[in-house]
Design a protein around this motif. Structure first.
Motif, PDB file in Angstrom:
ATOM      1  N   ALA A 292       1.097  -1.249  -0.216  1.00 56.84           N
ATOM      2  CA  ALA A 292       0.221   0.119  -0.263  1.00 56.84           C
ATOM      3  C   ALA A 292       0.641   1.107  -0.211  1.00 56.84           C
ATOM      4  O   ALA A 292       0.587   2.651  -0.500  1.00 56.84           O
ATOM      5  N   LEU A 293       1.902   1.573   0.649  1.00 53.03           N
ATOM      6  CA  LEU A 293       2.857   2.561   0.958  1.00 53.03           C
ATOM      7  C   LEU A 293       3.004   2.983  -0.396  1.00 53.03           C
ATOM      8  O   LEU A 293       3.914   4.063  -1.179  1.00 53.03           O
ATOM      9  N   ALA A 294       3.885   1.167  -1.002  1.00 55.53           N
ATOM     10  CA  ALA A 294       4.846   1.717  -2.023  1.00 55.53           C
ATOM     11  C   ALA A 294       3.499   2.439  -3.116  1.00 55.53           C
ATOM     12  O   ALA A 294       4.525   2.811  -4.277  1.00 55.53           O
ATOM     13  N   SER A 295       2.359   1.577  -3.462  1.00 56.16           N
ATOM     14  CA  SER A 295       1.829   2.148  -4.562  1.00 56.16           C
ATOM     15  C   SER A 295       1.653   3.135  -4.596  1.00 56.16           C
ATOM     16  O   SER A 295       0.948   3.815  -5.656  1.00 56.16           O
ATOM     17  N   CYS A 296       2.009   4.285  -3.260  1.00 53.18           N
ATOM     18  CA  CYS A 296       0.986   5.635  -3.371  1.00 53.18           C
ATOM     19  C   CYS A 296       1.755   6.511  -4.219  1.00 53.18           C
ATOM     20  O   CYS A 296       1.736   7.724  -4.831  1.00 53.18           O
ATOM     21  N   SER A 297       3.017   5.860  -4.773  1.00 50.88           N
ATOM     22  CA  SER A 297       4.154   6.685  -5.992  1.00 50.88           C
ATOM     23  C   SER A 297       3.336   6.948  -7.393  1.00 50.88           C
ATOM     24  O   SER A 297       3.404   7.676  -7.855  1.00 50.88           O
ATOM     25  N   ILE A 298       2.233   5.804  -7.154  1.00 54.08           N
ATOM     26  CA  ILE A 298       1.209   5.667  -8.775  1.00 54.08           C
ATOM     27  C   ILE A 298       1.090   7.032  -8.739  1.00 54.08           C
ATOM     28  O   ILE A 298       0.744   7.763  -9.649  1.00 54.08           O
ATOM     29  N   PRO A 299      -0.415   7.162  -7.845  1.00 55.75           N
ATOM     30  CA  PRO A 299      -1.044   8.323  -7.694  1.00 55.75           C
ATOM     31  C   PRO A 299      -0.553  10.291  -7.537  1.00 55.75           C
ATOM     32  O   PRO A 299      -0.789  11.031  -8.611  1.00 55.75           O
ATOM     33  N   ILE A 300       0.729   9.568  -7.208  1.00 57.27           N
ATOM     34  CA  ILE A 300       1.531  10.715  -6.911  1.00 57.27           C
ATOM     35  C   ILE A 300       1.815  11.083  -8.344  1.00 57.27           C
ATOM     36  O   ILE A 300       1.719  12.372  -8.771  1.00 57.27           O
ATOM     37  N   TYR A 301       2.437  10.095  -9.277  1.00 59.31           N
ATOM     38  CA  TYR A 301       2.752  10.746 -10.412  1.00 59.31           C
ATOM     39  C   TYR A 301       1.959  10.837 -11.662  1.00 59.31           C
ATOM     40  O   TYR A 301       2.157  11.710 -12.156  1.00 59.31           O
ATOM     41  N   CYS A 302       0.919   9.956 -11.222  1.00 55.82           N
ATOM     42  CA  CYS A 302      -0.063  10.582 -12.012  1.00 55.82           C
ATOM     43  C   CYS A 302      -0.998  12.160 -11.663  1.00 55.82           C
ATOM     44  O   CYS A 302      -0.880  12.467 -12.723  1.00 55.82           O
ATOM     45  N   ILE A 303      -0.424  12.473 -10.664  1.00 50.43           N
ATOM     46  CA  ILE A 303      -0.954  14.202 -10.418  1.00 50.43           C
ATOM     47  C   ILE A 303       0.409  14.958 -10.837  1.00 50.43           C
ATOM     48  O   ILE A 303      -0.375  16.069 -11.900  1.00 50.43           O
ATOM     49  N   ALA A 304       1.418  14.093 -10.816  1.00 47.46           N
ATOM     50  CA  ALA A 304       2.332  15.434 -10.559  1.00 47.46           C
ATOM     51  C   ALA A 304       2.264  15.892 -12.129  1.00 47.46           C
ATOM     52  O   ALA A 304       2.486  16.347 -12.893  1.00 47.46           O
ATOM     53  N   LYS A 305       2.734  14.351 -13.495  1.00 47.34           N
ATOM     54  CA  LYS A 305       2.795  14.856 -14.559  1.00 47.34           C
ATOM     55  C   LYS A 305       1.185  15.035 -15.219  1.00 47.34           C
ATOM     56  O   LYS A 305       1.320  16.323 -16.298  1.00 47.34           O
ATOM     57  N   ARG A 306       0.114  15.212 -14.200  1.00 45.41           N
ATOM     58  CA  ARG A 306      -0.551  15.858 -15.793  1.00 45.41           C
ATOM     59  C   ARG A 306      -0.166  17.771 -14.900  1.00 45.41           C
ATOM     60  O   ARG A 306      -1.334  18.600 -15.707  1.00 45.41           O
ATOM     61  N   HIS A 307       0.058  18.197 -14.215  1.00 46.16           N
ATOM     62  CA  HIS A 307       0.428  18.889 -13.564  1.00 46.16           C
ATOM     63  C   HIS A 307       1.573  19.875 -14.634  1.00 46.16           C
ATOM     64  O   HIS A 307       1.607  21.132 -14.541  1.00 46.16           O
TER      65      HIS A 307
ATOM     66  N   LEU B  86      -3.764   1.729   4.942  1.00 50.69           N
ATOM     67  CA  LEU B  86      -4.228   0.909   3.579  1.00 50.69           C
ATOM     68  C   LEU B  86      -5.160   1.682   2.887  1.00 50.69           C
ATOM     69  O   LEU B  86      -5.187   2.100   1.739  1.00 50.69           O
ATOM     70  N   GLY B  87      -5.588   3.845   4.144  1.00 49.21           N
ATOM     71  CA  GLY B  87      -6.076   4.080   3.303  1.00 49.21           C
ATOM     72  C   GLY B  87      -5.567   5.368   2.578  1.00 49.21           C
ATOM     73  O   GLY B  87      -6.593   5.906   1.859  1.00 49.21           O
ATOM     74  N   LEU B  88      -4.111   5.445   2.916  1.00 51.50           N
ATOM     75  CA  LEU B  88      -3.607   6.258   1.977  1.00 51.50           C
ATOM     76  C   LEU B  88      -3.716   5.790   1.070  1.00 51.50           C
ATOM     77  O   LEU B  88      -4.040   7.122  -0.274  1.00 51.50           O
ATOM     78  N   PRO B  89      -3.397   5.171  -0.515  1.00 57.06           N
ATOM     79  CA  PRO B  89      -3.481   5.012  -1.533  1.00 57.06           C
ATOM     80  C   PRO B  89      -5.212   5.053  -1.927  1.00 57.06           C
ATOM     81  O   PRO B  89      -5.153   6.601  -2.650  1.00 57.06           O
ATOM     82  N   PHE B  90      -5.947   5.016  -1.348  1.00 57.47           N
ATOM     83  CA  PHE B  90      -7.241   6.079  -1.195  1.00 57.47           C
ATOM     84  C   PHE B  90      -7.358   7.515  -1.733  1.00 57.47           C
ATOM     85  O   PHE B  90      -8.387   7.770  -1.851  1.00 57.47           O
ATOM     86  N   LEU B  91      -7.090   7.488  -0.425  1.00 51.73           N
ATOM     87  CA  LEU B  91      -6.772   9.010  -0.359  1.00 51.73           C
ATOM     88  C   LEU B  91      -5.963   9.395  -1.341  1.00 51.73           C
ATOM     89  O   LEU B  91      -6.812  10.314  -2.028  1.00 51.73           O
ATOM     90  N   PHE B  92      -4.616   9.094  -1.675  1.00 56.55           N
ATOM     91  CA  PHE B  92      -4.560   9.929  -3.017  1.00 56.55           C
ATOM     92  C   PHE B  92      -5.214   9.882  -4.230  1.00 56.55           C
ATOM     93  O   PHE B  92      -5.177  10.493  -4.890  1.00 56.55           O
ATOM     94  N   TRP B  93      -5.622   7.904  -4.360  1.00 56.32           N
ATOM     95  CA  TRP B  93      -6.275   8.635  -5.850  1.00 56.32           C
ATOM     96  C   TRP B  93      -7.653   8.886  -5.226  1.00 56.32           C
ATOM     97  O   TRP B  93      -8.584   9.857  -6.690  1.00 56.32           O
ATOM     98  N   LEU B  94      -7.911   9.764  -4.382  1.00 48.50           N
ATOM     99  CA  LEU B  94      -9.235  10.215  -4.357  1.00 48.50           C
ATOM    100  C   LEU B  94      -9.550  11.408  -5.441  1.00 48.50           C
ATOM    101  O   LEU B  94      -9.957  12.103  -5.681  1.00 48.50           O
ATOM    102  N   ILE B  95      -8.254  12.325  -4.130  1.00 50.52           N
ATOM    103  CA  ILE B  95      -7.487  13.455  -5.433  1.00 50.52           C
ATOM    104  C   ILE B  95      -7.447  13.501  -6.808  1.00 50.52           C
ATOM    105  O   ILE B  95      -7.871  14.966  -7.293  1.00 50.52           O
ATOM    106  N   ASP B  96      -6.628  12.134  -7.305  1.00 52.51           N
ATOM    107  CA  ASP B  96      -6.261  12.692  -8.702  1.00 52.51           C
ATOM    108  C   ASP B  96      -7.880  12.343  -9.300  1.00 52.51           C
ATOM    109  O   ASP B  96      -7.756  12.626 -10.334  1.00 52.51           O
ATOM    110  N   LEU B  97      -8.066  11.412  -9.057  1.00 49.34           N
ATOM    111  CA  LEU B  97     -10.263  11.118  -9.490  1.00 49.34           C
ATOM    112  C   LEU B  97     -10.904  12.654  -9.219  1.00 49.34           C
ATOM    113  O   LEU B  97     -11.346  12.349 -10.336  1.00 49.34           O
ATOM    114  N   VAL B  98     -11.112  12.836  -8.284  1.00 52.34           N
ATOM    115  CA  VAL B  98     -11.350  14.483  -8.569  1.00 52.34           C
ATOM    116  C   VAL B  98     -10.929  15.208  -9.148  1.00 52.34           C
ATOM    117  O   VAL B  98     -11.825  16.031 -10.197  1.00 52.34           O
TER     118      VAL B  98
END
Length: 696
Positions: free
Chosen positions: A273-288, A325-337
């Motif tokens: 879960a902690l390692a997977s947080c890199s993926i939504p971070i990548y998506c957000i950073a690449k978009r901006h 375990l909730g951190l990836p979902f919080l990251f994805w929440l930001i990305d999806l919104v």
């Protein structure tokens, strides 16, 4: 006589200043390495001796028989100058395609900038001096900020020369720019490697019997008891776990747990879960940033961010917390919104809230901030008429929908938090207030007392919020990110409630601030990285990758003195209680033997038994009929009486764990009675464990 060109004069001035700053920095380093007070704040003594030797110094034995470093200025100066010379030569060669004036100016700017960073880093002794002559709070602040001060200065110098080496303005392709697929793949490789190392560390702690049951292995007991029909509970206390937290996200692991009923499953899930947080971070950073290289570097920086490391393994070796375990979902929440995917975002919101009710302290202001961003964006579109110009960047309807959705979810988060804290949890506690109210010390021991203190004594609350400790927390979170989130202050407002809560927490004697060494700061981290990722949009013409590189280096270098993972120097020590030999590979023969005897204990306890045990060995007995706690704490399961519940069949005592007050059979209270109802079973563990059986 021809006058020298401005860029040549600047190069000479910059070189002179750089030589002087290297000399000052060499003096500061030699003073730091030989300072008894300051070096203990950075790394253990054996690491300090190794660094002193590396810099050309020697180790001497003082009158107390302790090895201390002896370092002179010249070898340190030569070492720093040699490293700097290699960097300068590499940058000079890399800029060879530029014209001589532009090359000289570029190298001169790098020399000047790194000189200022070295001089600022050399002023560490001013920080320590001010702290040592100030009050206790000032000294604590200075002790906390000193490692960050030094490491950030070094990271900045390294960044200056890597920037000069990698990001050269040429007409051809820049070697520092990677394709989107390559950058993403590289980041995923780093994430996979981090997850593997993380799981190895957790696995070794488990095998070495160093993971506590309370706040760690008891969550695996929840899963075992659920699918064995005993309810969502641990037998640490009476009743269901919902009287502690509304924290059910780990039940998602139930199908896997039925196939692999082990605490290690939960550790593997947390590492992933902690390692997977890199993926939504990548998506957000690449978009901006519109830059895959910058996005990948920010994603990797997450793996090097030392406050995140303590979410994996806390300072007291508590290794699993469902909130993670909730951190990836919080990251994805930001990305999806941000992408307007509100259906999936709603699912992520619910899953994030299921990780712990604390998440609502983030989702409430986060949804408010994101709703206000959508509102501001829509008003800007309407005002500028971009919607009628042909190709709007974002449809007006999407922003209007985002407004209503975000504001609605903010309201939902508030209602959820109030219902949980004031109604649901007390209902499972026979009306008692939530147990973590006592974390706020003299500010109050219940939500009502906290509110009352805030209203009647606001100065008492404000004094604690606006304190040096709070400032230290801010530097701790923002420093490793090169303070980049401050370029998006409005986004940081999403974390204000959680940050205020962190500032008010009072645990223990106050000698070690709870932040970031435990798990309380977990919900704040997605907001910090969101702000950092969005801030990359402020950089244009390829400079986003350069800014991301600075963030990556700051995360890496601040981990050296602060992290207890292999990224930190403490891990490689032979003296620290947090080193690899103390926790993971075990150089202590007695601790090795203790861990090897665990199975002998488990074999003596029938699965149908009701067993009370001390911590650490408790983690291996949770699959019995009931697994009670044997400690100095009075528990509800025993009517708040000392001893064990009356239906207990066995008592298991770990004589070798750090908190054990029982070392021999003579220390066991149950064996001291004239006619004891307990008998000691024959020892098969060389005294590492004591097993008592109730007489029939």
């Amino acid at each position: 006589m021809m006058r020298s060109r401005p860029e040549n004069r600047r190069l000479v001035q910059a070189t002179t200043l750089f030589l002087a700053s290297v000399g000052v920095f060499a003096w500061a380093v030699s003073a730091l390495v030989t300072s008894d007070e300051a070096r203990g704040l950075l790394w253990p003594n054996d690491i300090n001796l190794w660094l002193a030797t590396l810099l050309g110094g020697t180790a001497e034995v003082n009158a107390a028989g302790v090895r201390t470093p002896s370092v002179t200025l010249l070898p340190v100066f030569l070492s720093v100058f040699s490293i700097s010379g290699v960097a300068i030569a590499a940058a000079w060669f890399r800029c060879r395609r530029l014209g001589q004036p532009q090359r000289n100016l570029r190298i001169a700017n790098a020399l000047m900038t790194s000189s200022y960073a070295l001089l600022i880093g050399s002023a560490w002794w001013l920080v320590w001096l001010v702290g040592s002559i100030g009050a206790a709070g000032v000294l604590q602040f200075a002790a906390g900020v000193l490692p960050l001060w030094l490491m950030l200065s070094i990271a900045f110098v390294v960044w200056v020369w890597l920037d000069a080496l990698l990001f050269v303005p040429t007409s051809g392709p820049d070697v520092a720019q990677l394709s989107g697929r390559t950058a993403f793949s590289l980041m995923v490789m780093f994430a996979a490697a981090w997850a593997a190392v993380s799981f190895w560390m957790n696995y070794r702690l488990y095998e070495n019997l160093l993971i506590p049951h309370g706040d760690s292995a008891m969550y695996e007991e929840h899963l075992w008891n659920v699918w064995h029909g005993k309810g969502f509970r641990s037998y640490l206390d009476q009743g269901l776990f919902l009287g502690e937290h509304i924290q059910v996200i780990h039940l998602l692991l139930l199908p896997l747990h039925m196939l692999w009923p082990s605490h290690l499953l939960l550790e593997m899930a947390e590492s992933a879960a902690l390692a997977s947080c890199s993926i939504p971070i990548y998506c957000i950073a690449k978009r901006h940033s519109k830059d895959a290289t910058a996005a990948a570097m920010v994603g990797i920086a997450w793996l090097f961010f030392f406050p995140m490391h303590f979410l994996d393994i806390a300072i007291d070796q508590k290794t699993f917390r469902p909130i993670v375990l909730g951190l990836p979902f919080l990251f994805w929440l930001i990305d999806l919104v941000e992408r307007g995917r509100f259906g999936l975002a709603a699912l992520c919101l619910v899953l994030a809230l299921s990780a712990k009710e604390d998440m609502a302290l983030i989702t409430f202001p986060l949804m408010l901030v994101m709703g206000m961003l959508a509102l501001r964006r829509r008003r800007k579109i309407v005002k500028s008429g971009e919607e009628q110009s042909g190709e709007p960047r974002r449809p007006l309807e999407t922003d209007r929908k985002a407004e209503w959705w975000c504001f609605g979810m903010a309201a939902f988060s508030v209602l959820y938090l109030l219902a949980v804290v004031l109604v649901v949890i007390p209902a499972f506690r026979a009306g008692a207030a939530v147990h973590y109210s006592r974390y706020f010390g003299d500010l109050g021991r219940s939500p009502r007392e906290l509110i009352q203190t805030t209203i009647t004594h606001p100065a008492k609350v404000l004094t604690q919020i606006f304190s040096l400790r709070t400032l230290l927390y801010g530097v701790t979170f923002l420093g490793p990110l090169a303070f980049l989130p401050l370029r998006r202050v409005f986004l940081l407002a999403a974390g204000v409630l959680t940050f205020v809560m962190l500032s008010l927490i009072q645990l223990g004697d106050g000698s070690l601030p709870p932040i970031p060494y435990h798990h309380f700061h977990a919900p704040l981290l997605p907001v910090l990285f969101w702000a950092a990722a969005v801030a990359l949009s402020r950089f244009r013409n390829g400079s986003a990758a350069s800014a991301a590189l600075l963030v990556l280096l700051c995360c890496l270098f601040t981990s050296l003195p602060a992290s207890t993972t292999p990224l930190g120097l403490t891990f490689w020590s032979t003296e620290s209680p947090f080193s690899r030999t103390a926790l993971y590979t075990l150089s202590d023969r007695a601790m090795l033997e203790r861990a090897a005897m665990v199975n002998r204990v488990v074999e003596q306890i029938p699965p149908s038994a009701r067993v009370a045990s001390t911590d650490y060995i408790h983690t291996r007995l949770t699959h019995c009929e009931r697994s009670y706690d044997y400690s100095g704490y009075v528990r509800a399961v025993n009517n708040y009486q000392k001893g064990v519940p009356p239906d207990t069949d066995y008592i298991v005592i770990d004589t070798g764990h750090r908190y054990s007050e029982i070392r021999r059979p003579e220390d066991v209270p149950e064996l001291q009675a004239d006619d004891p109802e307990w008998r000691l079973l024959p020892d098969t563990t060389n005294g590492h464990f004591l097993v008592l059986e109730r007489r029939k």
